[in-house]
Design a protein around this motif. Structure first.
Motif, PDB file in Angstrom:
ATOM      1  N   ARG A  64     -24.622  74.900  31.524  1.00 50.99           N
ATOM      2  CA  ARG A  64     -25.165  76.146  30.973  1.00 50.99           C
ATOM      3  C   ARG A  64     -24.200  77.314  31.051  1.00 50.99           C
ATOM      4  O   ARG A  64     -24.232  78.205  30.209  1.00 50.99           O
ATOM      5  CB  ARG A  64     -26.450  76.522  31.717  1.00 50.99           C
ATOM      6  N   ASP A  65     -23.386  77.348  32.086  1.00 46.33           N
ATOM      7  CA  ASP A  65     -22.566  78.530  32.339  1.00 46.33           C
ATOM      8  C   ASP A  65     -21.253  78.438  31.565  1.00 46.33           C
ATOM      9  O   ASP A  65     -20.411  77.577  31.845  1.00 46.33           O
ATOM     10  CB  ASP A  65     -22.289  78.667  33.835  1.00 46.33           C
ATOM     11  N   VAL A  66     -21.092  79.344  30.611  1.00 46.63           N
ATOM     12  CA  VAL A  66     -19.950  79.307  29.692  1.00 46.63           C
ATOM     13  C   VAL A  66     -19.146  80.598  29.829  1.00 46.63           C
ATOM     14  O   VAL A  66     -19.706  81.697  29.793  1.00 46.63           O
ATOM     15  CB  VAL A  66     -20.426  79.159  28.232  1.00 46.63           C
ATOM     16  N   LEU A  67     -17.842  80.446  29.953  1.00 48.92           N
ATOM     17  CA  LEU A  67     -16.927  81.576  29.930  1.00 48.92           C
ATOM     18  C   LEU A  67     -16.186  81.573  28.604  1.00 48.92           C
ATOM     19  O   LEU A  67     -15.513  80.600  28.277  1.00 48.92           O
ATOM     20  CB  LEU A  67     -15.917  81.488  31.077  1.00 48.92           C
ATOM     21  N   GLU A  68     -16.304  82.661  27.845  1.00 51.39           N
ATOM     22  CA  GLU A  68     -15.486  82.808  26.655  1.00 51.39           C
ATOM     23  C   GLU A  68     -14.325  83.740  26.990  1.00 51.39           C
ATOM     24  O   GLU A  68     -14.512  84.933  27.256  1.00 51.39           O
ATOM     25  CB  GLU A  68     -16.265  83.354  25.460  1.00 51.39           C
ATOM     26  N   VAL A  69     -13.138  83.194  26.978  1.00 53.76           N
ATOM     27  CA  VAL A  69     -11.922  83.934  27.309  1.00 53.76           C
ATOM     28  C   VAL A  69     -11.394  84.598  26.041  1.00 53.76           C
ATOM     29  O   VAL A  69     -11.174  83.936  25.034  1.00 53.76           O
ATOM     30  CB  VAL A  69     -10.863  82.981  27.895  1.00 53.76           C
ATOM     31  N   GLY A  70     -11.204  85.910  26.082  1.00 50.85           N
ATOM     32  CA  GLY A  70     -10.782  86.617  24.888  1.00 50.85           C
ATOM     33  C   GLY A  70     -11.924  86.732  23.898  1.00 50.85           C
ATOM     34  O   GLY A  70     -11.793  86.349  22.732  1.00 50.85           O
ATOM     35  N   VAL A  71     -13.030  87.284  24.348  1.00 49.89           N
ATOM     36  CA  VAL A  71     -14.240  87.343  23.517  1.00 49.89           C
ATOM     37  C   VAL A  71     -14.056  88.260  22.313  1.00 49.89           C
ATOM     38  O   VAL A  71     -14.767  88.138  21.308  1.00 49.89           O
ATOM     39  CB  VAL A  71     -15.454  87.786  24.375  1.00 49.89           C
ATOM     40  N   GLY A  72     -13.087  89.172  22.382  1.00 47.70           N
ATOM     41  CA  GLY A  72     -12.806  90.036  21.240  1.00 47.70           C
ATOM     42  C   GLY A  72     -13.993  90.882  20.836  1.00 47.70           C
ATOM     43  O   GLY A  72     -14.688  91.462  21.678  1.00 47.70           O
ATOM     44  N   THR A  73     -14.270  90.933  19.543  1.00 45.86           N
ATOM     45  CA  THR A  73     -15.393  91.724  19.034  1.00 45.86           C
ATOM     46  C   THR A  73     -16.714  90.975  19.101  1.00 45.86           C
ATOM     47  O   THR A  73     -17.732  91.464  18.617  1.00 45.86           O
ATOM     48  CB  THR A  73     -15.135  92.145  17.582  1.00 45.86           C
ATOM     49  N   GLY A  74     -16.702  89.772  19.669  1.00 46.59           N
ATOM     50  CA  GLY A  74     -17.940  89.021  19.854  1.00 46.59           C
ATOM     51  C   GLY A  74     -18.392  88.230  18.649  1.00 46.59           C
ATOM     52  O   GLY A  74     -19.579  87.898  18.531  1.00 46.59           O
ATOM     53  N   LEU A  75     -17.480  87.869  17.767  1.00 44.70           N
ATOM     54  CA  LEU A  75     -17.864  87.137  16.564  1.00 44.70           C
ATOM     55  C   LEU A  75     -18.575  85.821  16.867  1.00 44.70           C
ATOM     56  O   LEU A  75     -19.442  85.380  16.106  1.00 44.70           O
ATOM     57  CB  LEU A  75     -16.618  86.866  15.708  1.00 44.70           C
ATOM     58  N   ALA A  76     -18.217  85.174  17.972  1.00 50.17           N
ATOM     59  CA  ALA A  76     -18.824  83.878  18.296  1.00 50.17           C
ATOM     60  C   ALA A  76     -20.183  84.009  18.977  1.00 50.17           C
ATOM     61  O   ALA A  76     -20.975  83.057  18.977  1.00 50.17           O
ATOM     62  CB  ALA A  76     -17.878  83.080  19.203  1.00 50.17           C
TER      63      ALA A  76
END
Length: 226
Positions: A64-76
């Protein structure tokens, strides 16, 4: 939210890529300060297929625990399954502002935190996440091998480390174009001539699962088990 930046040694980037095109924290921040306002328009479309492919894999993986590295403007962020708990980090205040606006506007309750943090030296405890995903980030950071090492530290044993990124061709017209653009890396904020062995060891390359993203294959999705 906590706002932590660990300063980077510019010499690390210089040693890896050569002084003429080396990226350091200052040049990265400057580039993304310029790009923040138009990033979604300029890059959102061309990178969307790769981004969605990476998120689809995250959604299908256990944990469940997800790290998005370089999330930027949050497009994902809107595309993650709602049973995932997403933490995003980025070095750019301007990019994070856009991501936080998106999270509020679209009521993204699965987004746990969006933090200003250096991907090569985070403040998270060891084994904090089931999955770490870096989208279009590996060719941006000053020291990609340090990025991978940090992602390994943060992912629990048996978890997954994912990258979606452009990797340089080894021949042909694209090879020539990428190397012609390389001296402009500091202005662009990324390395056009970034190769897989700039981040992965020989042992990693023997173990990774890599899939080119159609139709043009400009981006590659890489999975590495922690």
């Amino acid at each position: 939210m906590d706002r932590t930046i660990a300063k980077q040694d510019a010499a690390a980037g210089s040693a890896q890529f050569g002084s003429a095109s080396a990226l350091d924290t200052a040049s990265i921040l400057d580039a993304y300060r310029r790009w923040a306002g138009v990033y979604d328009t300029v890059f959102g479309g061309v990178s969307s297929r790769g981004r969605l492919k990476a998120v689809d894999l995250v959604n299908r993986l256990p944990g469940r625990d997800v790290l998005e590295v370089g999330v930027g403007t949050g497009l994902a962020l809107p595309h993650y399954a709602r049973d995932k708990r997403i933490t995003g980090i980025d070095l750019s205040v301007e990019m994070l502002r856009k991501a936080r606006e998106r999270t509020r506007r679209e009521h993204l309750s699965h987004v746990q935190a969006l933090l200003e943090m250096d991907a090569e030296a985070t403040t998270f405890a060891d084994a904090s996440f089931d999955i770490a995903v870096a989208m279009f980030v590996a060719s941006v950071v000053p020291n990609p091998k340090a990025l991978l090492q940090e992602m390994r530290r943060l992912v629990r044993p048996g978890g997954d480390i994912l990258f979606i990124n452009h990797f340089a061709a080894d021949k042909g017209p694209r090879w020539w174009l990428e190397r012609t653009m390389a001296p402009a890396s500091r202005a662009l904020g990324w390395h056009p001539d970034f190769a897989m062995n700039d981040i992965f060891s020989a042992e990693d390359l023997a173990q990774i699962e890599a899939e080119a993203v159609r139709p043009l294959g400009l981006f590659t999705l890489v999975r590495l088990r922690a």
